[in-house]
Structure formats: structure tokens, C-alpha cells
Design an enzyme around this catalytic site. Structure first.
Site, PDB file in Angstrom:
ATOM      1  N   GLU A  49      84.825  81.740 -11.490  1.00  0.00           N
ATOM      2  CA  GLU A  49      84.208  80.962 -12.566  1.00  0.00           C
ATOM      3  C   GLU A  49      82.764  80.607 -12.233  1.00  0.00           C
ATOM      4  O   GLU A  49      81.906  80.598 -13.118  1.00  0.00           O
ATOM      5  CB  GLU A  49      85.021  79.700 -12.846  1.00  0.00           C
ATOM      6  CG  GLU A  49      86.390  79.970 -13.467  1.00  0.00           C
ATOM      7  CD  GLU A  49      86.304  80.679 -14.809  1.00  0.00           C
ATOM      8  OE1 GLU A  49      85.221  80.687 -15.423  1.00  0.00           O
ATOM      9  OE2 GLU A  49      87.326  81.234 -15.250  1.00  0.00           O
ATOM     10  N   TYR A 130      82.605  72.922 -18.312  1.00  0.00           N
ATOM     11  CA  TYR A 130      83.275  74.204 -18.519  1.00  0.00           C
ATOM     12  C   TYR A 130      84.136  74.591 -17.319  1.00  0.00           C
ATOM     13  O   TYR A 130      85.330  74.894 -17.459  1.00  0.00           O
ATOM     14  CB  TYR A 130      82.262  75.329 -18.806  1.00  0.00           C
ATOM     15  CG  TYR A 130      82.906  76.668 -18.569  1.00  0.00           C
ATOM     16  CD1 TYR A 130      83.781  77.207 -19.497  1.00  0.00           C
ATOM     17  CD2 TYR A 130      82.738  77.340 -17.354  1.00  0.00           C
ATOM     18  CE1 TYR A 130      84.445  78.398 -19.261  1.00  0.00           C
ATOM     19  CE2 TYR A 130      83.402  78.524 -17.110  1.00  0.00           C
ATOM     20  CZ  TYR A 130      84.250  79.049 -18.064  1.00  0.00           C
ATOM     21  OH  TYR A 130      84.917  80.218 -17.822  1.00  0.00           O
ATOM     22  N   ASP A 148      83.168  77.714 -23.567  1.00  0.00           N
ATOM     23  CA  ASP A 148      81.990  78.457 -23.113  1.00  0.00           C
ATOM     24  C   ASP A 148      81.328  79.075 -24.344  1.00  0.00           C
ATOM     25  O   ASP A 148      81.688  78.759 -25.477  1.00  0.00           O
ATOM     26  CB  ASP A 148      82.397  79.528 -22.097  1.00  0.00           C
ATOM     27  CG  ASP A 148      83.087  80.692 -22.773  1.00  0.00           C
ATOM     28  OD1 ASP A 148      83.752  80.471 -23.801  1.00  0.00           O
ATOM     29  OD2 ASP A 148      82.967  81.825 -22.288  1.00  0.00           O
ATOM     30  N   CYS A 200      85.340  89.360 -31.031  1.00  0.00           N
ATOM     31  CA  CYS A 200      84.510  88.419 -31.802  1.00  0.00           C
ATOM     32  C   CYS A 200      83.124  88.364 -31.172  1.00  0.00           C
ATOM     33  O   CYS A 200      82.663  87.324 -30.710  1.00  0.00           O
ATOM     34  CB  CYS A 200      85.168  87.034 -31.818  1.00  0.00           C
ATOM     35  SG  CYS A 200      84.492  85.896 -33.051  1.00  0.00           S
ATOM     36  N   CYS A 207      86.247  92.494 -36.771  1.00  0.00           N
ATOM     37  CA  CYS A 207      87.213  91.601 -37.412  1.00  0.00           C
ATOM     38  C   CYS A 207      88.545  92.304 -37.724  1.00  0.00           C
ATOM     39  O   CYS A 207      89.604  91.677 -37.695  1.00  0.00           O
ATOM     40  CB  CYS A 207      86.610  91.016 -38.679  1.00  0.00           C
ATOM     41  SG  CYS A 207      85.170  89.958 -38.369  1.00  0.00           S
ATOM     42  N   CYS A 210      90.991  91.823 -35.040  1.00  0.00           N
ATOM     43  CA  CYS A 210      91.117  90.461 -34.522  1.00  0.00           C
ATOM     44  C   CYS A 210      92.473  89.841 -34.860  1.00  0.00           C
ATOM     45  O   CYS A 210      92.884  89.839 -36.032  1.00  0.00           O
ATOM     46  CB  CYS A 210      90.006  89.580 -35.090  1.00  0.00           C
ATOM     47  SG  CYS A 210      90.055  87.886 -34.463  1.00  0.00           S
ATOM     48  N   CYS A 216      90.585  83.063 -40.198  1.00  0.00           N
ATOM     49  CA  CYS A 216      89.146  82.894 -39.971  1.00  0.00           C
ATOM     50  C   CYS A 216      88.405  82.601 -41.270  1.00  0.00           C
ATOM     51  O   CYS A 216      88.306  83.448 -42.164  1.00  0.00           O
ATOM     52  CB  CYS A 216      88.567  84.144 -39.307  1.00  0.00           C
ATOM     53  SG  CYS A 216      86.829  83.984 -38.856  1.00  0.00           S
TER      54      CYS A 216
END
Length: 359
Positions: A49, A130, A148, A200, A207, A210, A216
Site C-alpha cells: 500500500e 487511505y 482512493d 471504470c 460500462c 461493469c 450507475c
DNA sequence: CAGCCGTGGGC
DNA sequence: TGCCCAAGGCT
């Protein structure tokens, strides 16, 4: 209307997608591994991370492999010399991360283990909102909300948030929290980030592929690619300077360690002028400097830099005012800008370049 | 709190 | 090419 039922459906749909499509990453314990009883290693989750902060997965992979091979656990990293760690980090950028990495490793080694709560993690150097949430969720299975840049983009589209970033950050974080499930929060966080990274995407979102298409709002309005809106950023100025590349007769390069804070802080570099509109050309030692043709161009976060490179060969007893000679120095320990200067000197100087092993 | 802090890849 | 962007944190 969005209610608890809808958000449960969204989390479930995303986790189903993740179970099917999750990328295999060196620091990731996938669903199959977890089913076999494997648990995430907090050290590896933390290290990944930190490296992934503002840095792409593709760039991180090789660094993560080298770090974990050389330092398999937090105790090993805590025991390393500062310069060893900085050299291994060279090229990855944002060098404050490496300085904080060392400090954090030593705190954790002293304490005996990573804290397993959001607040405990958040108190460590280099760990902000985060990273604390990511480690808490992924390594310790706590239902924290990880936000994030990917999550901000996904959520801004999912809820069709029109306010621009960064002003909308608090709103997006609040909305993201409404989606976080109590079960598998770590997988959910990684799924959101995977979705942002692979489906995305900032431009040309896919899309049709997705798992959240049906939920959405931006997709329904046909404005997914326009979100999130962003306030325009200031243009970058161009600064100039001179970098002085010198080698002693034995081949040792003349380098200095940059101040611990600020640009390239704590990293080795060639002595040079300030970087400005009108740099003072004072070299680190009087010598027969050759100004090489061409310039080294490099762009930082907030300015462009054009460096002219000067080259000299110095006698074995040279006593420079700045920097020190480092026999056997490995150029791969240089940050990328300084590596570019080194390579430019190598390429542009022809016969002048040293060290040359000749009689 | 807005500015500072790297780098490489995509378009 | 030049700009955008990336699993942000610190001050």
C-alpha cells in the site's frame, strides 16, 4: 431510491465480479487462497500500500518483489541501513515514502506487531486515511471504507456527483461508506480499486463490462465519461540549472546526499546549481569543466526542469567544496533525474566519459 | 489547507 | 508532443 437493500446488492454484485475477475498480484491473497486458510500478511499489505500510493501496479511489482526478497518481514526491514533502503527505492519516486517506511518499520518492530485498528495504523509515519483503512480492511478484516482515486471515480459515477474534485472529496467518502459491507471489507475495497483500474477508467470507461452498470446513475444519464469533474490545475513553470558530473582519477563519482526533506530528499545526486530562472553557475570545484551539448529534461509534479550537464575529470587528490567521492557507487541507486544526468553524460561526452579503464 | 512531493505510461 | 493520471501523505 438508494436504500440499504440497493447497496447490499451493489456490494454483492461487485464481490461476485471480484471472485471471477480479480487480478493476481504478488501481495494479494485471493478468494481461493483465503478458502485454503491463507491469511494476508500485514507486512506485505502495508508495504504494497505504501508503494502503491500515487504509483501504478505495473511500476510497483518489481520493487515489491525485490523488497520482500531482501527483507521478508518487518524486523528485517527495520534492521536495514537507511542508505540500503533508499537505494532500493531509487526510481520509484516520492522519496518521503521511503524515509517514512523505514521509520514505520522500526516503530512496528519495536512494538512487536502492526496495530490492527484504524487509529493505531493512522498514527504511524507514512500512513494516512487511505492506507490505514486499506491495511485495516485487507489485513485485519475490519469494515473500514477505503477511498482512493479509483473509489472516488467509481462513486462519483455511481451517484452522478456533479461537484468537482477536490471539493467533493468529503461527499464521495461519505457515499463510499454507504457501500462498504460488513462481510469481506478487504475484498470489497480491492474490488472497488480493481474496478476503477480496469473497467471504470478515467477515459473510455467500459460500462458494458461493469458489474455495477445497472446501479450507475451516470451511466443512466450517459455522462459516465464526464465524471468526476475536476477543477483545472495550474500550469507548470520551467526551471533550469546545471548539474556537475565529475569523476576522480580512480573512477569515483563526485556525489552529494540531498537534504533529508524536500525534492529528492535523502537521495544521492550530482552537485549542481539551484533550479530557477537564473541559476548561479558556481561549480563544486574549480576544474576544466566541459559543457555537454543538449539538456536533460525532466518533469516533476509542479514544474518542468531543463538541466545542462557539465563534465570534468579530477585528480586523485582533488578536494571539492561540495559533495564527496564514492568509489564503487552503483548508478542504479540514483533517483531518475540524476540517473538521466548520468546517462546523458555517458552518451553525450564520447571519449570524455569516465571511468575509462586504460593505461 | 493548498502546495509540495516522482515517475512512467497512455492517448 | 504535451497533458493526464496513478492503491496519498505531510505540513
Amino acid at each position: 431510491m438508494r436504500d440499504g437493500t440497493a447497496t447490499r446488492h451493489e456490494a454483492a454484485a461487485l464481490l461476485r465480479w471480484y471472485d471471477r475477475a480479480a487480478r493476481v498480484l504478488p501481495w494479494r491473497v485471493g478468494p481461493a487462497d483465503r478458502a485454503a486458510g491463507e491469511r494476508p500478511d500485514p507486512y506485505r499489505v502495508w508495504l504494497s500500500e505504501i508503494m502503491l500510493q500515487q504509483t501504478t501496479v505495473a511500476s510497483v511489482k518489481a520493487y515489491f518483489d525485490r523488497f520482500t526478497t531482501r527483507w521478508p518481514d518487518v524486523g528485517a526491514l527495520a534492521a536495514a541501513e537507511d542508505a540500503e533502503v533508499m537505494a532500493e527505492w531509487a526510481g520509484l519516486g516520492y522519496y518521503a515514502r521511503a524515509r517514512n517506511l523505514i521509520a514505520c518499520a522500526r516503530q512496528v518492530a519495536q512494538a512487536g506487531a502492526f496495530p490492527d485498528t484504524l487509529d493505531g495504523l493512522r498514527a504511524l509515519p507514512g500512513i494516512g486515511a487511505y492506507t490505514a483503512a486499506a491495511v485495516a480492511a485487507i489485513a485485519f478484516d475490519r469494515p473500514e471504507t477505503v477511498v482512493d482515486g479509483n473509489v472516488e471515480r467509481v462513486v462519483s459515477r455511481l451517484f452522478a456527483v456533479q461537484d468537482p474534485l477536490p471539493k467533493s472529496k468529503p461527499t464521495l467518502a461519505r457515499l463510499a461508506a454507504t457501500l462498504t459491507p460488513q462481510q469481506r471489507p478487504g475484498d470489497f475495497a480491492q474490488a472497488m480499486m480493481d474496478l476503477g483500474a480496469t473497467v471504470c477508467t478515467p477515459r473510455n470507461p467500459r460500462c458494458a463490462d461493469c458489474p455495477l452498470e445497472g446501479f450507475c446513475a451516470a451511466r443512466a444519464q450517459g455522462i459516465a465519461a464526464e465524471l468526476p469533474r475536476k477543477t483545472p490545475k495550474a500550469p507548470k513553470p520551467t526551471r533550469r540549472g546545471i548539474a556537475y558530473v565529475a569523476f576522480r582519477a580512480d573512477g569515483a563519482p563526485l556525489l552529494e546526499t540531498r537534504p533529508p526533506k524536500g525534492l529528492l530528499g535523502g537521495m544521492p545526486g550530482w552537485p549542481g546549481t539551484d533550479w530557477s530562472d537564473d541559476p548561479d553557475p558556481a561549480p563544486p570545484i574549480p576544474a576544466d569543466w566541459t559543457i555537454l551539448p543538449g539538456v536533460v529534461k525532466h518533469t516533476f509534479t509542479h514544474f518542468h526542469l531543463e538541466l545542462t550537464v557539465a563534465l570534468a575529470h579530477l585528480p586523485q587528490d582533488a578536494a571539492p567544496e561540495r559533495g564527496d567521492f564514492r568509489p564503487g557507487f552503483d548508478p542504479t541507486a540514483l533517483p531518475t533525474l540524476m540517473r538521466k544526468v548520468h546517462d546523458h553524460a555517458d552518451a553525450a561526452s564520447g571519449d570524455l566519459f569516465a571511468p575509462r579503464k586504460r593505461d
